[in-house]
Enzyme design. Structure first.
Site, PDB file in Angstrom:
ATOM      1  N   ASP A   1      45.155  42.393  41.056  1.00  0.00           N
ATOM      2  CA  ASP A   1      46.293  43.029  41.701  1.00  0.00           C
ATOM      3  C   ASP A   1      46.336  42.423  43.104  1.00  0.00           C
ATOM      4  O   ASP A   1      45.320  42.424  43.816  1.00  0.00           O
ATOM      5  CB  ASP A   1      45.995  44.533  41.755  1.00  0.00           C
ATOM      6  CG  ASP A   1      47.218  45.405  41.631  1.00  0.00           C
ATOM      7  OD1 ASP A   1      48.220  44.974  41.035  1.00  0.00           O
ATOM      8  OD2 ASP A   1      47.165  46.557  42.128  1.00  0.00           O
TER       9      ASP A   1
ATOM     10  N   LYS B   1      48.723  38.960  40.321  1.00  0.00           N
ATOM     11  CA  LYS B   1      49.950  39.613  39.836  1.00  0.00           C
ATOM     12  C   LYS B   1      50.454  40.654  40.820  1.00  0.00           C
ATOM     13  O   LYS B   1      49.722  41.052  41.729  1.00  0.00           O
ATOM     14  CB  LYS B   1      49.689  40.253  38.473  1.00  0.00           C
ATOM     15  CG  LYS B   1      48.712  41.387  38.546  1.00  0.00           C
ATOM     16  CD  LYS B   1      48.546  42.030  37.194  1.00  0.00           C
ATOM     17  CE  LYS B   1      47.505  43.110  37.245  1.00  0.00           C
ATOM     18  NZ  LYS B   1      47.840  44.226  38.157  1.00  0.00           N
TER      19      LYS B   1
ATOM     20  N   CYS C   1      47.011  49.025  34.151  1.00  0.00           N
ATOM     21  CA  CYS C   1      47.088  47.572  33.960  1.00  0.00           C
ATOM     22  C   CYS C   1      46.434  47.090  32.663  1.00  0.00           C
ATOM     23  O   CYS C   1      46.897  46.119  32.073  1.00  0.00           O
ATOM     24  CB  CYS C   1      46.532  46.868  35.190  1.00  0.00           C
ATOM     25  SG  CYS C   1      47.634  47.125  36.616  1.00  0.00           S
TER      26      CYS C   1
ATOM     27  N   ASP D   1      41.711  43.266  36.734  1.00  0.00           N
ATOM     28  CA  ASP D   1      41.720  43.979  38.014  1.00  0.00           C
ATOM     29  C   ASP D   1      40.414  44.686  38.396  1.00  0.00           C
ATOM     30  O   ASP D   1      40.440  45.842  38.848  1.00  0.00           O
ATOM     31  CB  ASP D   1      42.870  45.004  38.040  1.00  0.00           C
ATOM     32  CG  ASP D   1      44.242  44.355  37.930  1.00  0.00           C
ATOM     33  OD1 ASP D   1      44.312  43.137  37.744  1.00  0.00           O
ATOM     34  OD2 ASP D   1      45.245  45.085  38.012  1.00  0.00           O
TER      35      ASP D   1
ATOM     36  N   GLU E   1      57.056  45.888  41.040  1.00  0.00           N
ATOM     37  CA  GLU E   1      55.757  46.314  40.518  1.00  0.00           C
ATOM     38  C   GLU E   1      55.497  45.558  39.224  1.00  0.00           C
ATOM     39  O   GLU E   1      56.442  45.215  38.489  1.00  0.00           O
ATOM     40  CB  GLU E   1      55.749  47.825  40.269  1.00  0.00           C
ATOM     41  CG  GLU E   1      54.467  48.382  39.652  1.00  0.00           C
ATOM     42  CD  GLU E   1      53.178  48.145  40.477  1.00  0.00           C
ATOM     43  OE1 GLU E   1      52.869  46.976  40.795  1.00  0.00           O
ATOM     44  OE2 GLU E   1      52.497  49.149  40.778  1.00  0.00           O
TER      45      GLU E   1
ATOM     46  N   HIS F   1      46.813  49.408  48.419  1.00  0.00           N
ATOM     47  CA  HIS F   1      45.591  48.933  47.765  1.00  0.00           C
ATOM     48  C   HIS F   1      45.768  47.447  47.417  1.00  0.00           C
ATOM     49  O   HIS F   1      46.889  46.967  47.266  1.00  0.00           O
ATOM     50  CB  HIS F   1      45.315  49.733  46.481  1.00  0.00           C
ATOM     51  CG  HIS F   1      46.403  49.571  45.466  1.00  0.00           C
ATOM     52  ND1 HIS F   1      47.582  50.293  45.511  1.00  0.00           N
ATOM     53  CD2 HIS F   1      46.521  48.732  44.401  1.00  0.00           C
ATOM     54  CE1 HIS F   1      48.366  49.911  44.527  1.00  0.00           C
ATOM     55  NE2 HIS F   1      47.766  48.957  43.835  1.00  0.00           N
TER      56      HIS F   1
ATOM     57  N   SER G   1      55.114  49.542  45.511  1.00  0.00           N
ATOM     58  CA  SER G   1      54.341  50.606  44.841  1.00  0.00           C
ATOM     59  C   SER G   1      53.605  51.503  45.823  1.00  0.00           C
ATOM     60  O   SER G   1      52.999  52.494  45.422  1.00  0.00           O
ATOM     61  CB  SER G   1      53.323  49.988  43.872  1.00  0.00           C
ATOM     62  OG  SER G   1      52.215  49.430  44.565  1.00  0.00           O
TER      63      SER G   1
ATOM     64  N   HIS H   1      48.821  42.429  46.145  1.00  0.00           N
ATOM     65  CA  HIS H   1      50.060  42.921  46.739  1.00  0.00           C
ATOM     66  C   HIS H   1      50.281  42.435  48.164  1.00  0.00           C
ATOM     67  O   HIS H   1      49.326  42.362  48.947  1.00  0.00           O
ATOM     68  CB  HIS H   1      50.040  44.455  46.789  1.00  0.00           C
ATOM     69  CG  HIS H   1      49.964  45.140  45.466  1.00  0.00           C
ATOM     70  ND1 HIS H   1      50.760  44.808  44.396  1.00  0.00           N
ATOM     71  CD2 HIS H   1      49.195  46.177  45.034  1.00  0.00           C
ATOM     72  CE1 HIS H   1      50.490  45.601  43.374  1.00  0.00           C
ATOM     73  NE2 HIS H   1      49.530  46.435  43.724  1.00  0.00           N
TER      74      HIS H   1
ATOM     75  N   ALA I   1      42.989  49.462  35.268  1.00  0.00           N
ATOM     76  CA  ALA I   1      42.615  50.781  34.785  1.00  0.00           C
ATOM     77  C   ALA I   1      43.194  50.952  33.380  1.00  0.00           C
ATOM     78  O   ALA I   1      44.287  50.479  33.104  1.00  0.00           O
ATOM     79  CB  ALA I   1      43.167  51.856  35.727  1.00  0.00           C
TER      80      ALA I   1
END
Ligand code: VGL
Ligand code: ZN
Length: 193
Positions: free
Chosen positions: A57, A101, A140, A15, A108, A76, A65, A59, A136
């Protein structure tokens, strides 16, 4: 003790996306510092012909989330937006494997293994050991490392190429403790050969 990198090893970059850098939608303090740190690992693995995997990531715009849906985070890494792009300056080689993902509206997923084909891809490539860095540390990276251990991989945590959110002070240090006490091996670039 030096760790010799070779057949059966893969690098997993978690990520490293614009929204997680300072100035982004969900900034990780000093998140930009992982970019040059990871580029060294990417060069090492690519140079040896070893697989490099980038998770992202990814989304939908109304992901569960997000705060507007009662989640903990500002919006984000929305699919296809600039914030979801890989960080400027990150080396993404030709042939790199990209794993998206947390793509479902109502679920989530912090781990790169959760709801993805990452495990199958690694199995096909004969990977036994994964070297994990990115963002982070306390979300993740931690979830990916712990899942990797559960799935039977030897997991190396790249301590010079991770940064955490630290919503509560000390979260990242506690996450590192949790990962190493679960069996991950903490290493730095200088320890690889
Ligand atoms: C992450 C918070 C929300 C991460 C992703 O990549 O660590 N953290 N979504
Ligand atoms: Zn997210």
């Amino acid at each position: 003790m030096p760790v010799k990198v070779g057949k059966g090893d893969a690098l997993v970059v978690v990520d490293v996306q614009r929204d997680f850098l300072p100035g982004g939608a969900l900034p990780v303090p000093k998140g930009d510092e992982v970019v040059p740190a990871l580029n060294r690992y990417i060069e090492l693995f690519t140079g040896k012909g070893l697989p490099v995997i980038f998770t992202r990531d990814w989304h939908p715009r109304d992901h569960i989330s997000f705060k507007e849906r009662g989640g903990p985070w500002p919006p984000h890494c929305v699919q296809g937006t600039p914030g979801a792009e890989f960080a400027p300056g990150l080396t993404v080689p030709q042939g790199a494997i990209i794993v998206s993902k947390a793509t479902s509206r109502d679920k989530e997923a912090y781990s790169g293994f959760d709801g993805t084909d990452l495990h199958e891809r690694l199995q096909e490539l004969g990977v036994k050991r994964i070297f994990v860095g990115g963002l982070a540390t306390d979300y993740c990276v931690k979830a990916t490392v712990l899942d990797g251990l559960k799935l039977g991989y030897e997991v190396y945590l790249l301590t010079d190429a991770i940064r955490g959110v630290d919503v509560s002070p000390g979260d990242s240090d506690r996450a590192i403790g949790e990962m190493t006490s679960s069996g991950a091996v903490a290493i730095r670039f200088e320890e690889l050969e």
